[in-house]
Design a protein around this motif. Sequence first.
Motif, mmCIF file in Angstrom:
data_model
loop_
_atom_site.group_PDB
_atom_site.id
_atom_site.type_symbol
_atom_site.label_atom_id
_atom_site.label_comp_id
_atom_site.label_asym_id
_atom_site.label_seq_id
_atom_site.Cartn_x
_atom_site.Cartn_y
_atom_site.Cartn_z
ATOM 1 N N ILE A 169 36.540 37.404 37.946
ATOM 2 C CA ILE A 169 36.379 38.432 36.906
ATOM 3 C C ILE A 169 37.477 39.477 37.034
ATOM 4 O O ILE A 169 38.128 39.850 36.044
ATOM 5 N N ASP A 170 37.697 39.972 38.233
ATOM 6 C CA ASP A 170 38.731 40.987 38.445
ATOM 7 C C ASP A 170 40.109 40.471 38.032
ATOM 8 O O ASP A 170 40.860 41.151 37.316
ATOM 9 N N ALA A 171 40.436 39.251 38.494
ATOM 10 C CA ALA A 171 41.765 38.711 38.221
ATOM 11 C C ALA A 171 41.986 38.472 36.737
ATOM 12 O O ALA A 171 43.044 38.797 36.185
ATOM 13 N N PRO B 131 40.648 32.411 42.325
ATOM 14 C CA PRO B 131 41.091 33.690 41.760
ATOM 15 C C PRO B 131 42.570 33.953 41.946
ATOM 16 O O PRO B 131 43.169 34.718 41.182
ATOM 17 N N ALA B 132 43.182 33.292 42.933
ATOM 18 C CA ALA B 132 44.612 33.506 43.175
ATOM 19 C C ALA B 132 45.477 32.993 42.035
ATOM 20 O O ALA B 132 46.610 33.454 41.855
ATOM 21 N N VAL B 133 44.956 32.032 41.265
ATOM 22 C CA VAL B 133 45.734 31.493 40.143
ATOM 23 C C VAL B 133 45.144 31.895 38.791
ATOM 24 O O VAL B 133 45.685 31.515 37.751
ATOM 25 N N VAL C 112 45.759 33.235 32.833
ATOM 26 C CA VAL C 112 45.741 34.157 31.696
ATOM 27 C C VAL C 112 47.151 34.349 31.149
ATOM 28 O O VAL C 112 47.362 34.359 29.928
ATOM 29 N N SER C 113 48.112 34.477 32.034
ATOM 30 C CA SER C 113 49.499 34.670 31.590
ATOM 31 C C SER C 113 49.996 33.483 30.781
ATOM 32 O O SER C 113 50.733 33.653 29.800
ATOM 33 N N ALA C 114 49.597 32.272 31.180
ATOM 34 C CA ALA C 114 49.991 31.084 30.423
ATOM 35 C C ALA C 114 49.382 31.096 29.024
ATOM 36 O O ALA C 114 50.046 30.723 28.044
#
Length: 283
Positions: free
Chosen positions: A19-21, A266-268, A273-275
């Motif tokens: 959620i945070d990421a 969460p690391a990816v 989202v950026s993709a």
Amino acid sequence: MQLGLHALGIGAGARRAVIDAVAVAAEATGFATLWSGEHVVMVDRASSRYPYSADGRIAVPAEADWLDPLIGLSFAAAATSTIRVATGVLLLPEHNPVVVAKQAASLDVLSGGRLTLGVGVGWSREEFDALGVPFARRAARTEEYVAALRTLWREDVASFTGDFVRFDSIRVYPKPPRPTIPIVFGGNSDSALRRAATLGDGWYGFNLDGVPEVADRLAFLGAQGRDLADLRIAVALRDPQPEDIAQLAALGVDELVLVAGPPDDPAVAGEWVSALADRWLPM
């Protein structure tokens, strides 16, 4: 036209780190809204027909984690500062409206006025039965609860008398930092669109079958006597394509909501989202 992301609250999207990421990355890359839906209970073998798929079945497994949307979105709001948060949708007739008024206003205050309350009437008889709420007249119950919510947010000392809820001279605080919290109606049926036109601040059309169905539904909505410019229109398509954006904007859609499940790691999640942003937001 803006873009929203319906990715939180279910499965991997129910994990705090994810959620945070996702929330931080969505805000940074320009998404307008984070959406999260609701089911209080699920059942393994439902007799009720899910209205948003051709086969009448919901794709979410019954055993999947599914957060309460107001709680889940509070974590998304805490991780961000500007992106809106929206329930898409809260099944309003399954809840006590006095409690919902307080919960929603609490989130709106803590987020700095960023909440949109998307509501729906519900479709699962099994869910209503488990909660002890009559399935019959759920639409009328929803309409009355919306009126009660607005009374509680507006009046310092609030009273209301209806068929489903009554209260007399009560104080419910906090109040929303804005005059009220926008209420958006979900659902694609004629009756749902009538509710959006007569009672709503907007409409959230979910899992629509492309631009032609959006055009059909907006034509019906506009025929209800409400100026579409007065409503915030958000839609999620079954198979959206970037080239749909211009056509949706021409129809008067304010927000295209992308429905997607985030990765478990969460690391990816931020990269994921950026993709999405690289594909959609340059449009």
